[in-house]
Design a protein around this motif. Structure first.
Motif, mmCIF file in Angstrom:
data_model
loop_
_atom_site.group_PDB
_atom_site.id
_atom_site.type_symbol
_atom_site.label_atom_id
_atom_site.label_comp_id
_atom_site.label_asym_id
_atom_site.label_seq_id
_atom_site.Cartn_x
_atom_site.Cartn_y
_atom_site.Cartn_z
ATOM 1 N N GLY A 229 0.821 -1.194 0.000
ATOM 2 C CA GLY A 229 0.000 0.000 0.000
ATOM 3 C C GLY A 229 0.859 1.250 0.000
ATOM 4 O O GLY A 229 1.975 1.255 0.517
ATOM 5 N N THR A 230 0.350 2.309 -0.596
ATOM 6 C CA THR A 230 1.098 3.558 -0.661
ATOM 7 C C THR A 230 0.416 4.684 0.090
ATOM 8 O O THR A 230 0.929 5.799 0.141
ATOM 9 N N LEU A 231 -0.757 4.422 0.670
ATOM 10 C CA LEU A 231 -1.479 5.453 1.389
ATOM 11 C C LEU A 231 -1.038 5.507 2.851
ATOM 12 O O LEU A 231 -0.842 4.472 3.474
ATOM 13 N N PRO A 232 -0.892 6.694 3.419
ATOM 14 C CA PRO A 232 -0.593 6.807 4.850
ATOM 15 C C PRO A 232 -1.825 6.422 5.674
ATOM 16 O O PRO A 232 -2.903 6.218 5.130
ATOM 17 N N PRO A 233 -1.675 6.327 6.996
ATOM 18 C CA PRO A 233 -2.815 5.906 7.828
ATOM 19 C C PRO A 233 -3.994 6.864 7.724
ATOM 20 O O PRO A 233 -3.827 8.073 7.504
ATOM 21 N N GLY A 234 -5.181 6.308 7.899
ATOM 22 C CA GLY A 234 -6.384 7.123 7.983
ATOM 23 C C GLY A 234 -6.752 7.399 9.426
ATOM 24 O O GLY A 234 -5.942 7.254 10.333
ATOM 25 N N TRP A 235 -7.989 7.799 9.646
ATOM 26 C CA TRP A 235 -8.478 8.026 11.005
ATOM 27 C C TRP A 235 -8.608 6.695 11.729
ATOM 28 O O TRP A 235 -8.852 5.651 11.093
ATOM 29 N N ASP A 236 -8.496 6.728 13.056
ATOM 30 C CA ASP A 236 -8.778 5.524 13.820
ATOM 31 C C ASP A 236 -10.295 5.343 13.925
ATOM 32 O O ASP A 236 -11.082 6.218 13.554
ATOM 33 N N ARG A 237 -10.691 4.181 14.413
ATOM 34 C CA ARG A 237 -12.119 3.859 14.427
ATOM 35 C C ARG A 237 -12.908 4.800 15.333
ATOM 36 O O ARG A 237 -14.066 5.110 15.044
ATOM 37 N N VAL B 270 -13.319 19.434 10.541
ATOM 38 C CA VAL B 270 -12.246 18.620 9.978
ATOM 39 C C VAL B 270 -12.886 17.460 9.241
ATOM 40 O O VAL B 270 -13.983 17.017 9.564
ATOM 41 N N TRP B 271 -12.196 16.980 8.231
ATOM 42 C CA TRP B 271 -12.769 15.963 7.353
ATOM 43 C C TRP B 271 -11.660 15.002 6.959
ATOM 44 O O TRP B 271 -10.546 15.425 6.657
ATOM 45 N N PRO B 272 -11.925 13.696 6.958
ATOM 46 C CA PRO B 272 -10.853 12.759 6.599
ATOM 47 C C PRO B 272 -10.427 12.934 5.148
ATOM 48 O O PRO B 272 -11.249 13.143 4.268
ATOM 49 N N GLU B 273 -9.131 12.812 4.936
ATOM 50 C CA GLU B 273 -8.617 12.922 3.570
ATOM 51 C C GLU B 273 -8.303 11.559 2.971
ATOM 52 O O GLU B 273 -8.028 11.459 1.781
ATOM 53 N N HIS B 274 -8.349 10.502 3.794
ATOM 54 C CA HIS B 274 -8.082 9.153 3.280
ATOM 55 C C HIS B 274 -9.291 8.673 2.478
ATOM 56 O O HIS B 274 -10.427 8.742 2.947
ATOM 57 N N PRO B 275 -9.112 8.171 1.257
ATOM 58 C CA PRO B 275 -10.270 7.798 0.431
ATOM 59 C C PRO B 275 -11.132 6.703 1.046
ATOM 60 O O PRO B 275 -12.356 6.714 0.877
ATOM 61 N N TRP B 276 -10.522 5.762 1.802
ATOM 62 C CA TRP B 276 -11.327 4.687 2.382
ATOM 63 C C TRP B 276 -12.048 5.135 3.645
ATOM 64 O O TRP B 276 -13.112 4.601 3.975
ATOM 65 N N ASP B 277 -11.521 6.135 4.361
ATOM 66 C CA ASP B 277 -12.282 6.741 5.452
ATOM 67 C C ASP B 277 -13.560 7.374 4.914
ATOM 68 O O ASP B 277 -14.648 7.202 5.476
ATOM 69 N N ARG B 278 -13.433 8.119 3.834
ATOM 70 C CA ARG B 278 -14.585 8.804 3.259
ATOM 71 C C ARG B 278 -15.607 7.798 2.733
ATOM 72 O O ARG B 278 -16.827 7.967 2.894
ATOM 73 N N TRP B 279 -15.098 6.741 2.100
ATOM 74 C CA TRP B 279 -15.983 5.672 1.620
ATOM 75 C C TRP B 279 -16.727 5.021 2.776
ATOM 76 O O TRP B 279 -17.926 4.749 2.684
#
Length: 282
Positions: free
Chosen positions: A5-13, A37-46
């Motif tokens: 994977g190349t994405l940095p960590p997202g938000w925790d649960r 504030v809003w998550p920038e990780h694509p899978w957090d947003r999904w």
């Protein structure tokens, strides 16, 4: 084997479920919530789109998304943009970004001990296929008031929305076969002020009492208030959620206390965060 994977960590649960709580509470009060504030990780947003059942373009805040993995950005945006949002599948030949995201996200909330749990009287129980439903329901009625019950068969798409952060192609397929193998009973429950926390602990007691296994475990109950609301909307229907929330959770003081609790999690510093362009609504 997956490419790294190349994405940095997202938000925790904890942060994600708090954001979910803010969005659902605000929707139920007809007061759109603009997250500062809003998550920038694509899978957090999904994940937020999946759990709210709302296309990402209709959620009330946006911020630039991470672009480290263009494939993930495209897949997450495509699935999050559908109505209702959909699952991308568990193809393990793709990059490892989503699996790494899910592994970290789920590990951060193991046991529910670090999750936001403000007082909420509404929760849900899902009596799974082949479970001792009569005995389980009797035990639950001894502790909760049953507000609604329906029997139905789940679809694979509903299973994906119930557990969007599950991962592992074999595990997810086996779990989906189990959950769609026969009728389930969906119980909307009313309990004491910390009903969700109580229900989560009771779930483990009942699984042990009825000799549940790691997969065929008879009973689902959410481990945090935000996902309890999401589960009710998904499994019992948005109209049912609106009705029981209006009757039992509409008290202004309790609502404001829940919102304040959720904001302490969402607004704290952490990875995967961008400031939203707009201020939150009332």
């Amino acid at each position: 084997m997956n490419a790294p994977g190349t994405l940095p960590p997202g938000w925790d649960r904890a942060r994600l479920t708090a954001a979910l709580g803010l969005l659902l509470e605000a929707r139920l009060r007809n007061r759109p919530e603009i997250l500062q504030v809003w998550p920038e990780h694509p899978w957090d947003r999904w994940w937020l789109a999946m759990r709210t059942g709302t296309p990402l373009t209709e959620l009330p805040a946006t911020a630039p998304v991470l672009t480290h993995c263009p494939d993930c950005v495209a897949r997450a945006a495509l699935c999050a943009g559908e109505r209702p949002p959909s699952h991308p599948g568990d193809d393990e030949s793709a990059c490892a970004c989503r699996t790494e995201w899910a592994t970290a996200m789920r590990a951060s909330g193991t046991g529910g001990t670090c999750l936001p749990r403000p007082p909420q009287r509404l929760t849900l129980a899902l009596l799974k296929p082949g479970s001792p439903a009569g005995a389980l329901r009797a035990r639950l009625r001894g502790q909760f008031t049953e507000l609604a019950c329906n029997e139905r068969t789940l679809t694979a798409r509903e299973c994906a929305r119930l557990y969007p952060d599950a991962y592992g192609q074999g595990f997810v397929a086996e779990r989906t076969r189990y959950l769609t193998s026969g009728p389930v009973q969906v119980l909307v429950l009313l309990g004491p002020p910390h009903a969700v926390d109580f229900g989560d602990r009771l779930k483990h007691v009942l699984r042990l009492a009825f000799e549940a296994g790691p997969l065929i475990n008879h009973l689902h109950m959410p481990d945090n208030p935000a996902e309890a609301l999401a589960d009710i909307a998904l499994l019992a229907g948005a109209d049912t959620l609106a009705h029981v929330y209006e009757r039992w959770e509409h008290d202004d003081r309790r609502h404001l206390a829940r919102m304040a609790s959720y904001r302490t999690y969402v607004d704290r510093p952490g990875p995967g965060t961008r400031m939203a362009a707009s201020r939150r609504g009332g």
